[in-house]
Scaffold this motif. Structure first.
Motif, PDB file in Angstrom:
ATOM      1  N   HIS A 122       6.266  14.037  -0.335  1.00 33.02           N
ATOM      2  CA  HIS A 122       5.306  14.803  -1.381  1.00 33.02           C
ATOM      3  C   HIS A 122       6.655  15.266  -2.388  1.00 33.02           C
ATOM      4  N   ALA A 123       7.930  15.178  -1.883  1.00 30.78           N
ATOM      5  CA  ALA A 123       8.714  15.692  -3.237  1.00 30.78           C
ATOM      6  C   ALA A 123       8.911  14.535  -3.983  1.00 30.78           C
ATOM      7  N   GLU A 124       8.733  13.325  -3.750  1.00 29.27           N
ATOM      8  CA  GLU A 124       8.502  12.078  -4.537  1.00 29.27           C
ATOM      9  C   GLU A 124       7.510  11.998  -5.745  1.00 29.27           C
ATOM     10  N   TRP A 125       6.374  12.788  -5.122  1.00 31.55           N
ATOM     11  CA  TRP A 125       5.174  12.549  -5.777  1.00 31.55           C
ATOM     12  C   TRP A 125       5.218  13.116  -7.389  1.00 31.55           C
ATOM     13  N   LEU A 153      -2.720   9.059  -5.401  1.00 30.72           N
ATOM     14  CA  LEU A 153      -2.582   8.051  -4.142  1.00 30.72           C
ATOM     15  C   LEU A 153      -3.846   7.818  -3.268  1.00 30.72           C
ATOM     16  N   PRO A 154      -3.908   6.669  -2.612  1.00 34.84           N
ATOM     17  CA  PRO A 154      -2.957   5.724  -2.384  1.00 34.84           C
ATOM     18  C   PRO A 154      -3.207   4.704  -3.824  1.00 34.84           C
ATOM     19  N   LEU A 155      -2.120   3.774  -3.692  1.00 34.06           N
ATOM     20  CA  LEU A 155      -2.030   2.530  -4.745  1.00 34.06           C
ATOM     21  C   LEU A 155      -2.006   1.426  -3.950  1.00 34.06           C
ATOM     22  N   LEU A 191       0.764  -1.222   0.000  1.00 35.87           N
ATOM     23  CA  LEU A 191      -0.072  -0.013   0.107  1.00 35.87           C
ATOM     24  C   LEU A 191       0.938   1.219  -0.003  1.00 35.87           C
ATOM     25  N   THR A 192       0.772   2.042  -1.018  1.00 32.50           N
ATOM     26  CA  THR A 192       1.585   3.415  -1.113  1.00 32.50           C
ATOM     27  C   THR A 192       0.823   4.570  -1.044  1.00 32.50           C
ATOM     28  N   TYR A 193       1.277   5.247  -0.080  1.00 30.11           N
ATOM     29  CA  TYR A 193       0.634   6.879  -0.045  1.00 30.11           C
ATOM     30  C   TYR A 193       1.633   7.731   0.883  1.00 30.11           C
ATOM     31  N   PHE A 194       1.105   8.725   1.044  1.00 29.87           N
ATOM     32  CA  PHE A 194       2.048   9.796   1.370  1.00 29.87           C
ATOM     33  C   PHE A 194       2.151   9.394   2.945  1.00 29.87           C
ATOM     34  N   ASP A 195       3.175  10.027   3.735  1.00 28.11           N
ATOM     35  CA  ASP A 195       3.378   9.725   5.032  1.00 28.11           C
ATOM     36  C   ASP A 195       2.648  10.519   5.949  1.00 28.11           C
TER      37      ASP A 195
END
Length: 224
Positions: A36-39, A51-53, A6-10
């Motif tokens: 957020h910089a990776e988004w 997101l999420p994925l 499960l991928t989402y922001f922190d």
């Protein structure tokens, strides 16, 4: 054994309900939290640009958090969605109320992040006028709309007894996984203009939140 990522922001956000469903059903999952910089680099590669994925057994990535939540209910102990159709209807009714609250709150919340969606220039929220507008919208919502919704939430809880949940007398469902993170947004003190005391007058609701958070699996999850 099913492998789930499960991928989402922190942050908690819309993925928290899915995390909680996995936790309550005893399902192991890889909880990937990106910055957020990776988004910006990742966004064009995602299915719906959001997101999420969720990825299952290294297969195709799936979007939409509500779909993930209902999927999570079928795994592990599979105790978060009743088998009887009428009881399922009650769960889905409560889920709809959560969505109603979130939809009503969204303008007051989003103007503090994306004012251009409401006809203002980008960065408006950082100006003196913008800050005042954000606070005014949030204060108005807390004063006029929150009490209406908390009356409805209270009625659902009270219909299930002193120790009940949204759609069950004795155990949480995915409706509670959905509702509690949303309610805690009005207690956690991370949003400008939203005091940590926003729910204090709604004692049935605050007791319900504490009851959910005291479930051993949930309490252990938040100890991390």
């Amino acid at each position: 054994m099913t492998k789930i990522k499960l991928t989402y922001f922190d942050i908690q956000g819309v993925a928290e309900k899915v995390r909680l469903a996995f936790v309550l059903n005893g399902v192991d999952f890889e909880d990937v939290r990106i910055k957020h910089a990776e988004w910006q680099e990742l966004k064009p590669k995602t299915k719906f640009g959001q997101l999420p994925l969720m990825q299952i057994d290294d297969g195709e990535e799936v979007a939409q958090s509500d779909a993930m939540l209902r999927f999570a209910a079928t795994l592990g102990a599979a105790k978060l969605m009743p088998k009887e159709p009428i009881e399922q209807l009650k769960v889905n009714e409560a889920m709809g109320l959560v969505d109603d609250i979130a939809r009503s709150w969204m303008p007051a919340h989003s103007i503090g992040m994306s004012p251009q969606k409401f006809g203002y220039e980008e960065g408006f929220q950082n100006t003196d006028e913008g800050k005042a507008k954000v606070l005014a919208m949030r204060e108005n919502w807390l004063k006029t709309e929150l009490p209406k919704f908390m009356k409805l939430v209270t009625a659902l809880i009270e219909a299930n007894g002193d120790e009940g949940f949204l759609a069950s007398k004795d155990a949480p469902t995915i409706a509670d996984c959905h509702m509690v993170p949303l309610l805690r947004n009005y207690q956690r003190g991370f949003m400008d203009g939203v005091p940590t005391t926003s729910l204090d007058e709604f004692t049935t609701v605050t007791a319900y939140i504490k009851r959910f958070l005291s479930i051993p699996e949930v309490a252990k999850y938040y100890e991390k």
